[in-house]
Design an enzyme around this catalytic site. Structure first.
Site, short mmCIF file in Angstrom:
data_model
loop_
_atom_site.label_atom_id
_atom_site.label_comp_id
_atom_site.label_asym_id
_atom_site.label_seq_id
_atom_site.Cartn_x
_atom_site.Cartn_y
_atom_site.Cartn_z
N THR A 1 0.81 -1.22 0.00
CA THR A 1 0.00 0.00 0.00
C THR A 1 0.84 1.27 0.00
O THR A 1 0.32 2.36 -0.21
CB THR A 1 -0.95 0.03 1.22
OG1 THR A 1 -0.17 -0.05 2.42
CG2 THR A 1 -1.93 -1.14 1.16
N GLY B 1 5.32 2.84 -0.25
CA GLY B 1 6.76 2.60 -0.30
C GLY B 1 7.20 1.59 -1.33
O GLY B 1 6.70 1.53 -2.45
N ILE B 2 8.17 0.76 -0.93
CA ILE B 2 8.78 -0.20 -1.84
C ILE B 2 7.75 -1.20 -2.35
O ILE B 2 7.74 -1.56 -3.53
CB ILE B 2 9.93 -0.94 -1.13
CG1 ILE B 2 11.04 0.06 -0.76
CG2 ILE B 2 10.50 -2.04 -2.01
CD1 ILE B 2 12.10 -0.51 0.15
N LEU C 1 -0.63 -9.18 9.24
CA LEU C 1 0.44 -10.16 9.39
C LEU C 1 0.82 -10.44 10.84
O LEU C 1 1.43 -11.47 11.12
CB LEU C 1 1.68 -9.69 8.62
CG LEU C 1 1.66 -9.96 7.12
CD1 LEU C 1 2.71 -9.11 6.42
CD2 LEU C 1 1.90 -11.44 6.83
N SER D 1 17.00 -6.84 5.20
CA SER D 1 17.72 -5.57 5.32
C SER D 1 19.14 -5.88 5.75
O SER D 1 19.39 -6.87 6.44
CB SER D 1 17.05 -4.66 6.35
OG SER D 1 17.89 -3.57 6.69
N TYR E 1 13.63 -3.26 26.24
CA TYR E 1 13.26 -3.38 24.83
C TYR E 1 14.06 -2.38 24.00
O TYR E 1 14.14 -1.20 24.34
CB TYR E 1 11.77 -3.12 24.65
CG TYR E 1 11.31 -3.23 23.21
CD1 TYR E 1 11.27 -4.47 22.58
CD2 TYR E 1 10.93 -2.10 22.49
CE1 TYR E 1 10.85 -4.58 21.27
CE2 TYR E 1 10.50 -2.21 21.17
CZ TYR E 1 10.46 -3.45 20.57
OH TYR E 1 10.05 -3.57 19.27
#
Length: 341
Positions: free
Chosen positions: A44, A46-47, A95, A177, A201
């Site tokens: 939807t 960007g890349i 996801l 990445s 975290y």
């Protein structure tokens, strides 16, 4: 040094493409993709959006799964504005939710469509505090890796069937990445400690772990595909760092200079989508599997990402997380095996 200079200049590698190549460049000489169906997660913006646009422009049927159906519908409209005859389908998918992944797979399989390309592109980087998915998994890992692991596993049968029926090799592309190399240590222990709040975290570390998992998944899946004889390949790509507007209100000579220098290292979105499109569609990649690509050429991932024992360990843990009942049955039916190190 030579590699850095080549990157900055956009010098082509062995494939004839380099860091300055665009998605349209690398698909210009590809065969007509009209016979292919591609699922592209994270399409939807960007890349992923550029990948969907270019593959649709080359004739492929594109399926856009999205948590925001409206955003996906908007993307479909943009593609059709440019390519009126484009075949673009939209289906809901979150996801981070294993239930949603299963529902999406069921809906897609019920359509009876073939599946030639699966591009696991969607990615998340958390800027806040630790968050867990509805399945109790650290959110970045759940979204970037575990959801894609399950999605791939559920759709692999259809991909193998399509390849056998059409003679067209199926291709899976996992978008990772170079940040995957930033993590050093035991990824499973790290996730366990973070989830139980035993350590602080760190969003960057969590992202690096998820991207390391993408590369390890590629390695193990490639080995399993070879064992089964399925006419399906899987490869992993580093798209590069995308050029964005880093500072809306920058002023001063020093800030302008830093921005200028950084801009030379960053890619435009069409350039960042090039490696994904190259690996997904170019004839030169036929039969290539289990490899890592950057700037449209094969590259070396981090040493941790080449560890076959860790790749197998990741697969077992992923199956236990996504199919807990089956994992429990298997464990009960056979004596425990030591975890490879």
């Amino acid at each position: 040094m030579l590699q850095a200079v080549r990157y900055l200049l956009g010098s082509p590698g062995a494939t004839g493409f380099g860091s300055k190549s665009t998605a349209e460049d690398v698909t210009a000489a590809c065969p007509d993709l009209a016979a292919l169906t591609a699922i592209i997660t994270g399409a939807t913006s960007g890349i992923g959006a550029e990948t969907a646009r270019v593959l649709a422009k080359r004739g492929a049927r594109v399926v856009i799964p999205a948590r925001s159906v409206k955003a996906a519908e908007d993307m479909r409209a943009r593609i059709r504005d440019e390519c009126p005859g484009a075949d673009v389908l939209v289906l809901p998918l979150d996801l981070s939710s294993l239930a949603s992944v299963r529902a999406f797979a069921d809906r897609f399989l019920e359509l009876g469509l073939p599946l030639h390309l699966l591009i696991n592109n969607a990615g998340k980087f958390s800027h806040g505090q630790l968050a867990l998915s509805e399945d109790g998994v650290e959110m970045t890992f759940a979204t970037n890796y575990l959801g894609h692991f399950l999605l791939t596993k559920l759709l692999l049968g259809r991909m193998a069937e399509t390849a056998a029926a059409t003679g067209v090799q199926g291709r899976i592309v996992n978008v990772s990445s170079s940040v995957h190399g930033w993590f050093a240590g035991d990824w499973a222990e790290y996730l366990d400690l973070v989830t139980r709040r035993k350590i602080a975290y760190d969003a960057t570390q969590a992202y690096a772990v998820s991207k390391l998992a993408n590369v390890l998944h590629t390695r193990e899946l490639a080995a399993r595909l070879q064992e089964t004889g399925a006419n399906v390949t899987v490869n992993c790509v580093h798209p590069g760092i995308v050029r964005t507007r880093l500072n809306r209100d920058r002023d001063g000579i020093l800030t302008d200079l830093v921005f200028l220098l950084l801009s030379k290292l960053l890619k435009t979105i069409p350039q960042a989508a090039a490696t994904t499109c190259y690996v997904a569609a170019h004839p030169r990649v036929a039969g290539v599997s289990g490899r890592y690509f950057a700037d449209c050429n094969e590259a070396l991932p981090s040493p941790a990402a080449t560890n076959c024992h860790e790749a197998a360990r990741l697969w077992r843990i992923s199956e236990a997380l996504t199919f807990p009942a089956a994992a429990h049955t298997a464990a009960s039916a056979s004596p425990p095996r030591p975890t490879p190190t």
